[in-house]
Design an enzyme around this catalytic site. Structure first.
Site: not given
Ligand SMILES: Cc1cc2nc3c(=O)[nH]c(=O)nc-3n(C[C@H](O)[C@H](O)[C@H](O)COP(=O)(O)OP(=O)(O)OC[C@H]3O[C@@H](n4cnc5c(N)ncnc54)[C@H](O)[C@@H]3O)c2cc1C
Length: 306
Positions: A179, A229, A299
């Site tokens: 992560r 998580s 996380e």
């Molecule tokens: C129901 C559910 C299940 C999930 N299951 C998993 C799983 O199985 N495995 C897992 O790893 N995660 C899981 N997640 C967590 C999440 O989906 C991941 O961490 C995902 O990668 C976050 O992406 P996001 O676009 O939503 O990022 P955001 O939540 O919008 O941002 C997260 C971080 O990434 C940064 N960021 C986003 N885009 C950029 C960019 N273009 N440049 C620089 N920084 C950026 C943001 O600034 C922030 O710090 C889950 C979440 C939910 C709600």
């Protein structure tokens, strides 16, 4: 004050003020962004970053908001949401995806093109930018296993004003770990990545994705808003088990609760505030530490005014 500093961008029409952020998060929690924008292309993204950095305005890159807890009091500065940066391209065994592409769209595109390797990610509700930033993973695979290279921006004026502001990283330069990535270490802005995949029968890919998504539905509270998580997995332990063994299944503060279905998730029962979630996180961390001596590290990322 910020309004006066953003005249050229306001003219472009992609800037709004006091925009509630809850709808842009999977938790459905969070106050307003002082400024909110959705750049339509990389040039606009660069322009916005230049203004923010020149005037010392804080900024935050928002993907799908699925790993975030946003403060009830909102966020100062500019929230830059990436959903319009969503181009996808396929060549031979490679797919190029911009930061705002959802993992779901990427995985279905790969399947249509008969390319395998991303099935593990089809149920992760984030964008490519968020997934590379977090090195997202599931079912024994992580983004780092399929990523070939990325393009990015450096958050400083010299670089953004240079002839070639778009920089390149090969796979081994991402400093990927559990992560974690170089994007977190150096506050880099992810633009796009190329994924290296293998040819496969689309029916087999569909079947793998279906099976992973079924497992998710079985184990995770997908019917309630959450951010997945909440805690990282401490080495040698399962977070959900530790929390369950403390008797915290279903434990509730305000409208935030430890999920009945998966103790590693905090769910929004309807109208939960960020303060509820933060209080619950603190309570879980203290209880697990007192009982097992294990420090749970979050996380999910917190954004906004304390
Ligand atoms: C129901 C559910 C299940 C999930 N299951 C998993 C799983 O199985 N495995 C897992 O790893 N995660 C899981 N997640 C967590 C999440 O989906 C991941 O961490 C995902 O990668 C976050 O992406 P996001 O676009 O939503 O990022 P955001 O939540 O919008 O941002 C997260 C971080 O990434 C940064 N960021 C986003 N885009 C950029 C960019 N273009 N440049 C620089 N920084 C950026 C943001 O600034 C922030 O710090 C889950 C979440 C939910 C709600």
């Amino acid at each position: 004050m910020i309004k006066e500093q953003l005249p050229t961008l306001i003219e472009k029409g992609n800037i709004r003020f006091d925009v509630p952020l809850a709808p842009y998060t999977s938790f459905k929690i969070g106050g307003p962004a002082e400024v909110f924008c959705q750049p339509q292309n990389i040039e606009e993204l660069i322009d916005i970053l230049k203004v923010a950095i020149s005037f010392n305005i804080p900024y935050f890159i928002l993907g799908n908001g699925s790993n975030l807890l946003i403060s009830d009091k909102g966020v100062d500065g500019i929230v830059i949401q990436t959903s319009a940066l969503n181009q996808l391209k396929h060549e031979e065994n490679f797919i190029e995806a911009y930061c705002g592409v959802t993992l779901k769209a990427l995985c279905y595109f790969a399947k249509e093109e008969g390319l395998s390797g991303l099935e593990f990610a089809s149920g992760i509700p984030g964008t490519v930018g968020g997934a590379v930033f977090m090195n997202a993973g599931a079912y024994g695979s992580e983004i780092k296993d399929v990523l070939l290279s990325s393009d990015y921006l450096e958050p400083n004026l010299d670089s953004l004003n240079s002839l070639n502001p778009i920089k390149h990283l090969n796979a081994n330069e991402h400093n990927f770990a559990y992560r974690r990535s170089i994007f977190q270490e150096k506050n880099l802005i992810h633009i796009k990545s190329v994924f290296q995949l293998q040819p496969e029968d689309p029916n087999i890919i569909t079947e793998r994705m279906r099976s992973f998504e079924e497992k998710r539905k079985e184990k995770q509270p997908l019917d309630l808003p959450s951010a997945g998580s909440v805690f990282k997995r401490p080495e040698g332990f399962y977070t959900g088990k530790l929390i369950e063994q403390c008797g915290l299944r279903g434990y509730q503060i305000g409208k935030a609760a430890i999920s009945e279905k998966h103790c590693g998730f905090i769910v929004n029962l309807g109208g939960a505030t960020a303060a509820d979630v933060l209080a619950l996180i603190k309570y879980v961390q203290e209880t697990v530490y007192d009982r097992f001596g294990v420090k749970l590290e979050t996380e999910i990322r917190f954004l906004g005014k304390e």
